[in-house]
Design an enzyme around this catalytic site. Structure first.
Site, PDB file in Angstrom:
ATOM      1  CB  SER A  30      -3.293 -10.620 -10.923  1.00  0.00           C
ATOM      2  OG  SER A  30      -4.152 -11.625  -9.597  1.00  0.00           O
ATOM      3  CE1 TYR A  35      -5.844  -6.931  -9.783  1.00  0.00           C
ATOM      4  CE2 TYR A  35      -5.950  -8.559  -9.343  1.00  0.00           C
ATOM      5  CZ  TYR A  35      -5.316  -7.886  -9.636  1.00  0.00           C
ATOM      6  OH  TYR A  35      -3.665  -8.066  -9.628  1.00  0.00           O
ATOM      7  CE  LYS A  53      -3.381  -6.915 -12.924  1.00  0.00           C
ATOM      8  NZ  LYS A  53      -1.849  -6.216 -12.702  1.00  0.00           N
TER       9      LYS A  53
HETATM   10  P1  NDP Z   1       1.355  -1.836  -5.213  1.00  0.00           P
HETATM   11  O1  NDP Z   1       0.045  -0.883  -4.970  1.00  0.00           O
HETATM   12  O2  NDP Z   1       2.373  -1.754  -4.132  1.00  0.00           O
HETATM   13  O3  NDP Z   1       2.347  -0.577  -6.330  1.00  0.00           O
HETATM   14  C1  NDP Z   1       1.425   0.035  -7.274  1.00  0.00           C
HETATM   15  C2  NDP Z   1       2.974   0.857  -8.288  1.00  0.00           C
HETATM   16  O4  NDP Z   1       1.861   1.488  -9.347  1.00  0.00           O
HETATM   17  C3  NDP Z   1       3.236   1.917  -7.360  1.00  0.00           C
HETATM   18  O5  NDP Z   1       4.585   2.425  -7.449  1.00  0.00           O
HETATM   19  C4  NDP Z   1       2.478   3.263  -7.981  1.00  0.00           C
HETATM   20  O6  NDP Z   1       2.970   4.289  -7.825  1.00  0.00           O
HETATM   21  C5  NDP Z   1       2.203   2.751  -9.364  1.00  0.00           C
HETATM   22  N1  NDP Z   1       0.847   2.907  -9.725  1.00  0.00           N
HETATM   23  C6  NDP Z   1      -0.431   3.111  -9.534  1.00  0.00           C
HETATM   24  N2  NDP Z   1      -1.129   3.443 -11.049  1.00  0.00           N
HETATM   25  C7  NDP Z   1       0.510   3.589 -11.385  1.00  0.00           C
HETATM   26  C8  NDP Z   1      -0.127   4.955 -13.283  1.00  0.00           C
HETATM   27  N3  NDP Z   1      -1.535   4.912 -13.362  1.00  0.00           N
HETATM   28  N4  NDP Z   1       0.948   4.944 -13.400  1.00  0.00           N
HETATM   29  C9  NDP Z   1       1.950   5.202 -13.045  1.00  0.00           C
HETATM   30  N5  NDP Z   1       2.556   4.139 -12.041  1.00  0.00           N
HETATM   31  C10 NDP Z   1       0.748   3.684 -11.214  1.00  0.00           C
HETATM   32  O7  NDP Z   1       1.314  -2.804  -6.343  1.00  0.00           O
HETATM   33  P2  NDP Z   1       1.726  -4.277  -6.458  1.00  0.00           P
HETATM   34  O8  NDP Z   1       3.151  -4.057  -6.199  1.00  0.00           O
HETATM   35  O9  NDP Z   1       1.418  -5.421  -5.036  1.00  0.00           O
HETATM   36  O10 NDP Z   1       1.607  -4.692  -7.456  1.00  0.00           O
HETATM   37  C11 NDP Z   1       2.548  -4.791  -8.493  1.00  0.00           C
HETATM   38  C12 NDP Z   1       1.316  -5.731 -10.215  1.00  0.00           C
HETATM   39  O11 NDP Z   1       1.346  -7.016  -9.592  1.00  0.00           O
HETATM   40  C13 NDP Z   1       0.235  -5.323 -10.126  1.00  0.00           C
HETATM   41  O12 NDP Z   1      -0.323  -4.587 -11.462  1.00  0.00           O
HETATM   42  C14 NDP Z   1      -0.948  -6.082  -9.239  1.00  0.00           C
HETATM   43  O13 NDP Z   1      -1.979  -5.915  -9.765  1.00  0.00           O
HETATM   44  C15 NDP Z   1      -0.140  -7.111  -9.683  1.00  0.00           C
HETATM   45  N6  NDP Z   1      -0.639  -8.030  -8.680  1.00  0.00           N
HETATM   46  C16 NDP Z   1      -0.419  -7.531  -6.673  1.00  0.00           C
HETATM   47  C17 NDP Z   1      -0.298  -8.669  -6.224  1.00  0.00           C
HETATM   48  C18 NDP Z   1       0.024  -8.632  -4.758  1.00  0.00           C
HETATM   49  O14 NDP Z   1      -0.042  -9.835  -3.954  1.00  0.00           O
HETATM   50  N7  NDP Z   1       0.789  -7.799  -4.243  1.00  0.00           N
HETATM   51  C19 NDP Z   1      -0.840 -10.531  -6.327  1.00  0.00           C
HETATM   52  C20 NDP Z   1      -0.783 -10.405  -8.192  1.00  0.00           C
HETATM   53  C21 NDP Z   1      -0.867  -9.103  -9.407  1.00  0.00           C
HETATM   54  P3  NDP Z   1       1.711   5.403  -7.381  1.00  0.00           P
HETATM   55  O15 NDP Z   1       0.672   5.730  -6.906  1.00  0.00           O
HETATM   56  O16 NDP Z   1       2.773   6.406  -7.204  1.00  0.00           O
HETATM   57  O17 NDP Z   1       1.515   5.989  -8.704  1.00  0.00           O
END
Ligand code: NDP
Length: 263
Positions: free
Chosen positions: A144, A157, A161
């Site tokens: 991130s 976070y 990260k």
């Molecule tokens: P979302 O919250 O939209 O989706 C998260 C995904 O990860 C879901 O599929 C969730 O499914 C899964 N997940 C969460 N915890 C676990 C776990 N313990 N084991 C397996 N799967 C897991 O996330 P984003 O698309 O927003 O973010 C994706 C990545 O990008 C993250 O690492 C985030 O930090 C990073 N990011 C996002 C930004 C943004 O603005 N959106 C900006 C910068 C970085 P389930 O809950 O069913 O497990």
């Protein structure tokens, strides 16, 4: 441009929604088989089934918690059983936090450490040997912008990260001799369903104009004044995992609409 990903096996964590889902779609569009991991089985199975039907590729929906050793072991074992290993691993699963350093308990620090760092460590230990056996591979980490430009409300976070970014660099030097390229990206604002849900909650008592709220967030943080779509970030990620990015090794790339205020 032919990305050369047809027939490859790509593992994506956090693949049921948001950026991970868009990355899975991106790999499938290039003809790769995709192993999609997340905890919630129903949403994951639905998306994996849809992608397989629409793109004519194999997908494997694997419900597991990558923040645990058992979840990572299962992801490696089931992928190896079905495909003989992986060519690409995208460590994407992650989540924002909200706390102060004064008040957050040890358990919360540990939970984010396990999700953002130990998942990458354990999956590298599991998948690197299969990549070596296949003559090489790619690992991509999704950190991130907060890894280098912290937001004050989410210290856990920011710290975990930043650790993931350093893990990516360190892993890259360990495995580059095996033909395995490791990189990292730092996205800025990416408009996932979770952002919309939060905006709706925050504006519920003040007229409910969640779109105006999101526009304000984008104007405040991103130089280009808008959020990225998940697909915009996914395109960059899929490219980095392809042969067309063959000289990219051990780097971290901002994908942030100019949000990073330094160089
Ligand atoms: P979302 O919250 O939209 O989706 C998260 C995904 O990860 C879901 O599929 C969730 O499914 C899964 N997940 C969460 N915890 C676990 C776990 N313990 N084991 C397996 N799967 C897991 O996330 P984003 O698309 O927003 O973010 C994706 C990545 O990008 C993250 O690492 C985030 O930090 C990073 N990011 C996002 C930004 C943004 O603005 N959106 C900006 C910068 C970085 P389930 O809950 O069913 O497990």
């Amino acid at each position: 441009m032919d990305l050369g990903l047809a027939g490859k096996v790509a593992v994506v964590t956090g693949a049921s929604v948001g950026i991970g889902l868009a990355v899975s779609e991106g790999f499938a569009a290039e003809g790769a088989s995709v192993v999609m991991a997340a905890r919630g089985a129903d949403r994951l199975a639905a998306e994996a089934g849809r992608i397989a039907a629409e793109r004519g590729v194999e997908t494997l929906a694997l419900a597991c918690d990558v923040a645990t050793a058992a979840g990572c072991a299962e992801l490696v074992a089931r992928t190896t059983e079905r495909f003989g290993g992986a060519d690409v691993l995208v460590n994407n699963a992650g989540s924002g936090s909200n706390e102060t350093i004064q008040e957050a308990p040890d358990e919360k620090w540990q939970a984010y450490w396990d999700l953002h760092v130990m998942a990458a460590v354990r999956l590298a230990r599991g998948f690197v040997p299969t990549m070596r056996a296949r003559g090489g591979g790619v690992v991509l980490h999704n950190a991130s912008i907060c890894a280098v430009q912290p937001l004050s409300y989410e210290p856990i976070y920011n710290v975990t990260k930043a650790a993931l970014m350093m893990f990516s660099k360190t892993l890259s030097t360990e495995v580059v001799g095996d033909g395995i390229r490791v990189n990292c990206i730092n996205p800025g604002l990416v408009l996932t369903p979770d952002w919309v849900k939060t905006a709706k909650q925050l504006t519920a008592d003040s007229g409910g104009d969640w779109q105006a709220h999101l526009d304000g967030v984008a104007r405040e943080h991103a130089a280009n004044g808008r959020f990225a779509t998940p697909a915009e970030v996914a395109d960059f990620m899929v490219f980095l995992c392809s042969e067309r990015a063959s000289y990219s090794v051990g780097s971290t790339y901002p994908v942030d609409g100019g949000m990073l205020r330094g160089v």
